[in-house]
Design an enzyme around this catalytic site. Sequence first.
Site, PDB file in Angstrom:
ATOM      1  N   HIS A   1       1.520   5.395  -1.641  1.00  0.00           N
ATOM      2  CA  HIS A   1       1.145   6.580  -2.422  1.00  0.00           C
ATOM      3  C   HIS A   1       2.403   7.169  -3.045  1.00  0.00           C
ATOM      4  CE1 HIS A   1      -2.966   6.802  -0.756  1.00  0.00           C
ATOM      5  NE2 HIS A   1      -2.393   6.258   0.304  1.00  0.00           N
TER       6      HIS A   1
ATOM      7  N   HIS B   1       0.868  -1.192   0.000  1.00  0.00           N
ATOM      8  CA  HIS B   1       0.000   0.000   0.000  1.00  0.00           C
ATOM      9  C   HIS B   1       0.897   1.232   0.000  1.00  0.00           C
ATOM     10  CE1 HIS B   1      -3.742   2.257   1.576  1.00  0.00           C
ATOM     11  NE2 HIS B   1      -2.822   3.159   1.259  1.00  0.00           N
TER      12      HIS B   1
ATOM     13  N   ASP C   1       1.454   2.624   3.536  1.00  0.00           N
ATOM     14  CA  ASP C   1       0.601   3.807   3.386  1.00  0.00           C
ATOM     15  C   ASP C   1       1.441   5.080   3.479  1.00  0.00           C
ATOM     16  OD1 ASP C   1      -1.679   5.226   2.879  1.00  0.00           O
ATOM     17  OD2 ASP C   1      -2.545   5.001   4.867  1.00  0.00           O
TER      18      ASP C   1
ATOM     19  N   LYS D   1      -9.402  -0.425  -5.697  1.00  0.00           N
ATOM     20  CA  LYS D   1      -9.412   0.233  -4.395  1.00  0.00           C
ATOM     21  C   LYS D   1     -10.764   0.871  -4.115  1.00  0.00           C
ATOM     22  CE  LYS D   1      -7.970   2.272  -0.658  1.00  0.00           C
ATOM     23  NZ  LYS D   1      -6.740   2.530   0.064  1.00  0.00           N
TER      24      LYS D   1
ATOM     25  N   HIS E   1     -10.451   0.893   1.999  1.00  0.00           N
ATOM     26  CA  HIS E   1     -10.238   1.883   3.061  1.00  0.00           C
ATOM     27  C   HIS E   1     -11.426   1.720   3.994  1.00  0.00           C
ATOM     28  CE1 HIS E   1      -8.718   5.799   4.728  1.00  0.00           C
ATOM     29  NE2 HIS E   1      -9.899   5.666   5.311  1.00  0.00           N
TER      30      HIS E   1
ATOM     31  N   HIS F   1      -4.469  -0.898   5.929  1.00  0.00           N
ATOM     32  CA  HIS F   1      -4.080  -0.128   7.117  1.00  0.00           C
ATOM     33  C   HIS F   1      -5.027  -0.359   8.300  1.00  0.00           C
ATOM     34  CE1 HIS F   1      -6.958   2.516   5.197  1.00  0.00           C
ATOM     35  NE2 HIS F   1      -6.089   3.064   4.383  1.00  0.00           N
TER      36      HIS F   1
HETATM   37  O1  DOR Z   1      -3.262   9.221   5.809  1.00  0.00           O
HETATM   38  C1  DOR Z   1      -3.676   8.963   4.703  1.00  0.00           C
HETATM   39  N1  DOR Z   1      -3.188   9.564   3.599  1.00  0.00           N
HETATM   40  N2  DOR Z   1      -4.654   8.069   4.583  1.00  0.00           N
HETATM   41  C2  DOR Z   1      -5.252   7.838   3.421  1.00  0.00           C
HETATM   42  O2  DOR Z   1      -6.159   7.033   3.392  1.00  0.00           O
HETATM   43  C3  DOR Z   1      -4.875   8.584   2.200  1.00  0.00           C
HETATM   44  C4  DOR Z   1      -3.527   9.099   2.290  1.00  0.00           C
HETATM   45  C5  DOR Z   1      -3.228  10.146   1.254  1.00  0.00           C
HETATM   46  O3  DOR Z   1      -3.491   9.911   0.075  1.00  0.00           O
HETATM   47  O4  DOR Z   1      -2.701  11.196   1.611  1.00  0.00           O
HETATM   48 ZN    ZN Z   2      -3.358   5.095   1.712  1.00  0.00          ZN
END
Ligand code: DOR
Ligand code: ZN
Length: 345
Positions: free
Chosen positions: A15, A13, A247, A99, A136, A174
Amino acid sequence: MTEITIRRPDDWHLHLRDGAMLEGVIADTSRHFARAIIMPNLVPPVVTTTDAKAYRDRILAALPAGDRFEPLMTLYLTEGTDPDDVEEGHRSGLIKAVKLYPAGATTNSHGGVRNFENAMPVLERMARIGLPLCVHGEVTTPEVDIFDREAVFIETVLDPLRARLPELKVTMEHVTTKEGIDYIQASKANLAGSITTHHLIINRNAILVGGIKPHYYCLPVAKRELHRLALRAAATSGDVRFFLGTDSAPHVDPLKECGCGCAGIYTSINTMSCLAHVFEQEGALDRLEAFTALNGPAWYGLPVNAETITLRRSIDAVKFPDKIETGAGPVTVFDPMFPLHWDVV
Ligand code: DOR
Ligand code: ZN
């Protein structure tokens, strides 16, 4: 033990964002990780196979020369997602999961799902073809306290969905609560959970005690200590249903340090050091490999990585930068609030 060699880990997971931010952060992942499940919550989101293909190309173009890293692409589920496009993307090998963001749950989730009935045709198709749904798991109902949103989601959304579609493979992403851990452990099949690095280390005090600390704010928000302890026990247990999903979610500092700060913690750069510390504290260094490199591939039906990495414990603390500079601006690095002695050699 002062040295440990494990299969090269994966991050289930992550970003990576896009553009200058992508270019600024990708090396922190590709340095240690062989693969990562890439979150699709860009602006605009990655909703079609064509979008995912283009995003994958941008990720590969941003990779530092010589790094071998495989982005595992996901689609952002909307009420208009076309089941045929999802199936085609999956059959081509490009799409590894879809997702689900309940609309309004987190960063760029407004295009997510409001009425689950409208997503049923896609979910039914995914159940049929064996494509996992990454969830999520928080309700967005304003009446529900933010610290209860995961537990209420399990009861009111996830459990009914799994009862209706028992063949659907669901990754509860998460996981942050004991309720989530218990729910996964009690399941018979088709449910697994990813756990972040930071939720193994902080509880909600990190955000709120001694002044408000925006760099510890993420979603789902860190909970009470009893929940952190349940997460640590699950992650270090060797149970095949739990694996790492960092995450890691970079936001530039001005968007965190303001009147309405974004959710997200940036851990890609020091995740393996933090995890070795946690697993050592739990007397479970021999299970670090299962959590970071074996359980995830087994769940996603992928081979484990052939390469290995070695972590070494040094007497002196390892230095990580307080922040990294990206073309989009500075991003603060997760501070575990204890010195780190393990590092990847
Ligand atoms: O803390 C987070 N940041 N949780 C999420 O679900 C999304 C992520 C984000 O894209 O910044
Ligand atoms: Zn995330």
